[in-house]
Design an enzyme around this catalytic site. Structure first.
Site, short mmCIF file in Angstrom:
data_model
loop_
_atom_site.label_atom_id
_atom_site.label_comp_id
_atom_site.label_asym_id
_atom_site.label_seq_id
_atom_site.Cartn_x
_atom_site.Cartn_y
_atom_site.Cartn_z
N GLU A 1 0.84 -1.22 0.00
CA GLU A 1 0.00 0.00 0.00
C GLU A 1 0.87 1.27 0.00
OE1 GLU A 1 -3.07 0.77 -0.45
OE2 GLU A 1 -3.90 -1.24 -0.52
N GLY A 2 1.98 1.21 -0.70
CA GLY A 2 2.91 2.35 -0.72
C GLY A 2 3.94 2.18 0.37
#
Lengths: 586, 586
Positions: free
Chosen positions: A438-439
C-alpha cells in the site's frame, strides 16, 4: 497462546477518549447506532476472532498456501473460517444496506480488522481487499457492473483483488504495461502480467473479481494513461476467463495469504470509471486502505505485546533490581522477568504506542464516517483534510512500530523468541510486509510532506494541528507540553517550505523525519486525551507505566527529529547564501 | 547475487586507519607478520569465502538441517565446504603453532569471521564455536585433556560446543541443574538436559567436544556452584558416549546451523579447571566470543548493504528529485532508485555503520592481540580494559544495526525484498539471533554500565575515552566535535553514578541509552580517524556520502540518548529531594 481481542480496551478509546457514540449519532445513517449496539457488535466480533480466526494462525504460517496446476490451496481451516466470516455478515459490516451490507460505521469495521489482523494476518488479507474493491465499484462502476458485482463483493460471497504491480512497475505505477483493447460489445480484452497479487487465486470463494490497472491503446505514457478494468475469474455465463495464476511467492512471512503472479491472456473485462482515470478511481479507497494497514500494524503490535506480557509474567530469571522480595523467598530466588527494568521498558513502550496509535487510528476511521455522512460540508471537508494528512503518518509509523516493537517483544523471550514454538517470531515476519505494501513507508513520507503539506505552504497541516490544540487545556502540564510540540511542528513546516525554495531535494531527504515528528506529537496528544478521559483508579494505575514510558523513552525522539530537520534546513540556507556571495579571492 | 568480501575495504581500515601492521610487528609472536603476509592471508581468505562458502548460503537456508533418529544432516555442500575449510588450515589461523595452528594475529581471524558470517552465517556457526573451546581448554584444561583434545580442536578436525542453557536457565545460568558426579577414576558422570546448543549434533566431523556447565554434588546454589566439564561425543576408546540430540529447533532463521536439545545420561566427562569455577573458565573466551558476534553483525550488515546497493544501481522507478537528466532521456523516463534521496540515505547510513564499526571491532581484535602478547604489562592492562568495556558496546550495537540496517536494506527492494528470491529477507532473519545469543543485548548494556562502568565510579571508562581523545587533533572541526562528545560521555558517567546512589534501579533503566551513547561517540571517533587516514581522491569521494549520513542521520541520536539519561537522573534527584523534605501541609 492465541491472541484474544480485549473489547474493553478498544471501547475505552472509542467512548471515553474519543466520544465516538455521540459523534456517530450526529450522522444521519447512524442515528440509531447507540453505544449498546456498538458494544454488542464489538463483543460478537471479539468472540468470532478469538474462536474462529486466532486458532488457525500458526498452522496457517507453518503449512502456508500451496500452489499446483494453476490452483492455490489455502491452509487447513481457512475455508471454513472464511465461510463463517461470510455467514456472520462480517464482510459487509460497513457496506450499505442496499448492497447487502450492515450499514454500520467504518470505525467499528476498523476495530474488527485490527483484531482480525492481530489474530491471523494471513487469513485477514482475503477479506481485507474487499473494501477497496467495493468502494471503487460503488463510486465508479456502471450500473450494469454494479448490478452484477457489488452485492457479491459487499457480502464477501466473491472475493476481490487489486492488480497493480508489474515486475518493472512497483512504486512507479506509471510504468504499467498491461494492455486493454476495446471490443465491439463494449468489453475489453486484457493482456499482460501482474505480480505480488494478494489473493489472486485461492479456494475460498468460487469467483474472484480482479480490478486491473491497464493501459488502453493510444493512452499517454505515465500515470495519466492508466485505466481500471474489472476482470472476473468466472465470466457471467460461468465460463472460465483467461486469467491465470502462474505461481505464488515464497515470502518472509504472511504464508497464509497467497501472493500470486497473474497472467492475463486476452481476458475479458469491463472498464470501471473513465478511460485514463484508473488511478483516480483507486484514490477513492486509498485512505481507507492505508488506514487498514496502519490497523494491521496496531493489531500485530498488540498481539506481540500480549504474548510478551504473558511470558514475562511467568518466566523467572535472576534477581530484579528494586524488586520487592518477600521474606519467604531466598536471596537466590529468581524474579519474574516482568520485574526487570529492561523488560518493563519494552512492554510499557509498546503499550504506549498501542493505545496512542489506536486513539489516532480510530479517530481517523471516525473521520471517514464524518467525511462520508456529515450534513455540514465544512465538517466533511475538515474530516477529509484530517484523513488526507494523517493517514500516511499512521500507515508508516504504525507499521514501523509493529515490526520494531514486535522485535522488541521477541527479545523478551530471549532464545525462546527466536524459535517457532512461541509464535512471536511469526509476528515479526508477518509484520514486515506492512512497511512495504500500500505504498512503502518512504513513499508515505513523501506523500505527506511533498505532495500534501508543502503545496499549500503548510496551511492544511497547520489547521489540523490547531484543531488538536483546541482540544487541550493549557492549565494542565501535560497538555501544555503537547501544545508546545504542536506549535514546534507548525513552525517546522514553515522552515522546510522556505528551505525547499532554495533546494527542492531537501524535502525528500527529511520527509521521514518530518513524518516521525508529526506522529510523535500526535501520540503525545493522544495520551493527553487518554489522561483526561474518565477512568477508574485501577485503569489509571494500569496506564501509569505506559504513560511514563511514552514520556521517558518515546517522546525524546521528537526533539531529535526536529533537530535533524532544522539542521538540514540550515545547511541549505548556508549553501544558498554561499552561492549568492561572490567567491573570495584564492 | 552472492556476497563477496572486499579485502581492500578491510585493509584500508586495518592499515591506513588503525596502523595495525606496525602495532602487530611490535608484538613478539608477530614480528615476522608483515603487511605483505597479512594482505596475502586476507586475499586467500576472501577467495575461499567467495568460492566455497557464499554459494551454499541460500540452499542452506531453504533446505536447512534435518533431524532423524538422533542424527543431524547439515544442508548439501556444508560437509565439503567445512572439510575444505579444515584442509586450508583456516580453523587454526590464530591458534598456537604448537597446537597445530598458524599462529597469526587474532585481528586477521576477526576479519575472516566477519566475511564468513556475511557469506553464510549458518555454516560459520560450526567453526565459530571452536575458538572459545580452544581458549578454555588451553587456559584451564589438564595436560592430559589438552594432549587428547587441544590440537583436534585447534585444527577443526573435531568441532566443539558450549552447553550452557537449560529450559529454565537462559540468561540466568545460576539456575543450571545438570549434575556431574565424580567417579573413582577421576572422570565425571554428567546427567541433565541442555537446550539451544548450536552444533550439538551434526555430520561435519566424526567427534564433537561438548563443554558442559554442570553442578557437582554439594555445590552451592547459584553461579558459584557451577563447574565446566568436557564431554566428548566419542570416548577415547572410540565408543559412543551417553550424550544425545533429542531434537533440533525450528527457528526464524539460521537454518544452516542445527540448534539442538541435548540429553546427557550419565555421560562420561572430565573437569576443565577447578570445581565451582566453571564460569571463570568460560570468561577467558567471553570477550573474544562477543567480539565475534559483533563481527557477525558487521558482516551481515555488509552483505545486506552489498545486495541493496547492487539492486539500487539497476532498478529504475520514477523521476528522482534533483537527478541530473541527460538530454537524451525523456521526461517520463525513470531514474535509478539509487538516485532517490530516501534510498541514498538508507545505503549511506549502513555504509557509515559498517566502516565505523569495523574500525572499532578491528581495533578490539588488535587489543586482544596486545593483551595477550605485549611485553609491557601496562599496555596489556590498557588493552584488557578496552576489551572489557568496548566489547559489550560492540556486541549490542553492531547486532542491533545488523538487524535494523538489514531491514532497511530490505526496504530498498520494495515488495521484492519480502520474497525469498533476492536473499535479503534471509539476512534479516539470520541477523535477528545475534541480538540474543552470547548474552542478550539488554544484558550487554547492564554488563557495561552496572558491572563495569559504575563499580569504579567511571574511572576505567574515562581512561578509555581519554585515550581516544588523545588520538584526535582539536584543530580539525570534526575532531573537536568528537572531543566534545567524549567529554559529554565522561560527564554522563558521573551523573549516572551520582543518581545511582539515590536510586540503584536507575542504571538498569538507562543502561541501553548509555550503551548507545558510547557507541555513537565511538562511531564519531572512528569516522574522524577514517577522515584523517591517507586515501586517494576517489576513495575520499566514495566516503563523502557515508560521512555525511553519519553526521546528518546517525549522530543526532547521541544527543537524544544523553537527554534521556540526564532527564532520568534529574527525576531521581527531584524524587530524592522531595523525599528528604518534610511534606507540606495538606
Amino acid at each position: 497462546m492465541d491472541y484474544r481481542p480485549r473489547p474493553e480496551d478498544s471501547r475505552f478509546i472509542l467512548n471515553a477518549v474519543l466520544d465516538a457514540p455521540s459523534k456517530l449519532r450526529a450522522l444521519a445513517p447512524f442515528a440509531e447506532v447507540d453505544e449498546a449496539l456498538q458494544a454488542q457488535v464489538l463483543e460478537e466480533a471479539a468472540r468470532f476472532v478469538a474462536e474462529a480466526v486466532a486458532p488457525i494462525n500458526r498452522s496457517g504460517d507453518e503449512i502456508g498456501c500451496r500452489f499446483a496446476n494453476g490452483e492455490v490451496a489455502t491452509p487447513p481451516g481457512f475455508r471454513e473460517a472464511y465461510q463463517a466470516f461470510v455467514d456472520g455478515g462480517w464482510p459487509g459490516l460497513s457496506a450499505a444496506a442496499e448492497d447487502g451490507g450492515q450499514g454500520l460505521p467504518t470505525v467499528l469495521e476498523a476495530i474488527l480488522y485490527e483484531w482480525l489482523s492481530a489474530a491471523n494476518h494471513g487469513l485477514t488479507m482475503a477479506p481485507g481487499l474487499l473494501h477497496g474493491a467495493y468502494a471503487c465499484l460503488k463510486h465508479h462502476g456502471s450500473d450494469e457492473l454494479k448490478a452484477r458485482y457489488l452485492s457479491k463483493i459487499a457480502t464477501g460471497e466473491w472475493l476481490a483483488t487489486m492488480c497493480l504491480t508489474e515486475a518493472h512497475a512497483g512504486s512507479d505505477l506509471g510504468q504499467v504495461r498491461t494492455r486493454a483493447m476495446p471490443q465491439a460489445d463494449g468489453s475489453l480484452r486484457v493482456s499482460g502480467g501482474k505480480i505480488f497479487i494478494s489473493g489472486g487465486e485461492h479456494d475460498l470463494t468460487p469467483n474472484i473479481v480482479h480490478l486491473v490497472l491497464c493501459r488502453m491503446p493510444d493512452a499517454p505514457a505515465g500515470p495519466k494513461g492508466l485505466s481500471l478494468v474489472l476482470v472476473p475469474k468466472l465470466l457471467p455465463d460461468g465460463a472460465r476467463n483467461a486469467v491465470h495464476c502462474e505461481r505464488i511467492e515464497e515470502k518472509m512471512g504472511l504464508h497464509g495469504s497467497p501472493t500470486c503472479t497473474m497472467r492475463f491472456d486476452d481476458a475479458t473485462g469491463w472498464l470501471v470509471g473513465e478511460p485514463g482515470r484508473g488511478l483516480a478511481a483507486m484514490f477513492v479507497m486509498m485512505n481507507a486502505a492505508r488506514l487498514h494497514v496502519a490497523l494491521q500494524g496496531i493489531g500485530l503490535l498488540d498481539a506481540a505485546w500480549q504474548k510478551a506480557g504473558a511470558y514475562a509474567a511467568e518466566r523467572r530469571q535472576m534477581r530484579a533490581p528494586g524488586a520487592v522480595v518477600p521474606a519467604s523467598r531466598g536471596a537466590e530466588a529468581a524474579d519474574l522477568i516482568a520485574e526487570h527494568p529492561a523488560i518493563r521498558r519494552i512492554l510499557d513502550t509498546q503499550r504506549a504506542w498501542i493505545d496512542g496509535a489506536r486513539t489516532l487510528a480510530y479517530r481517523s476511521a471516525l473521520m471517514l464516517d464524518v467525511a462520508a455522512h456529515d450534513a455540514d460540508p465544512k465538517a466533511r471537508e475538515r474530516a477529509q483534510r484530517w484523513c488526507s494528512l494523517v493517514t500516511p503518518v499512521l500507515k508508516a509509523a504504525c507499521t514501523q512500530q509493529a515490526f520494531h516493537g514486535a522485535s522488541e517483544c521477541l527479545q523478551v523471550f530471549g532464545g525462546h523468541g527466536y524459535v517457532r514454538e512461541w509464535g512471536i517470531e511469526q509476528i515479526v515476519r508477518d509484520a514486515r510486509v506492512t512497511m512495504i505494501y500500500e505504498g512503502t513507508n518512504e513513499i508515505q513520507a513523501i506523500d505527506l510532506l511533498v505532495r500534501k503539506v508543502l503545496p499549500d505552504g503548510g496551511a492544511g497541516m497547520s489547521a489540523v494541528l490547531l484543531e488538536l490544540r483546541d482540544t487541550l487545556d493549557a492549565s494542565r502540564d501535560a497538555d501544555a507540553d503537547v501544545q508546545r510540540r504542536l506549535a514546534q511542528l507548525r513552525y517546522l513546516g514553515t522552515t522546510i517550505a522556505m528551505a525547499a525554495h532554495a533546494n527542492p531535494v531537501l524535502p525528500y531527504e527529511v520527509a521521514d523525519d518530518y513524518l516521525r515528528a508529526v506522529m510523535l506529537a500526535m501520540l503525545a496528544w493522544a495520551w493527553a486525551r487518554i489522561d483526561a478521559a474518565e477512568a477508574s483508579e485501577a485503569e489509571r494505575a494500569a496506564r501509569a507505566g505506559p504513560a511514563a514510558a511514552l514520556r521517558r523513552w518515546v517522546l525524546p525522539e521528537f526533539d531529535m527529529r526536529l533537530a535533524i530537520v532544522k539542521r538540514a534546513c540550515e545547511g541549505v540556507a548556508m549553501a544558498h547564501d554561499a552561492a549568492k556571495t561572490p567567491a573570495a579571492a584564492g
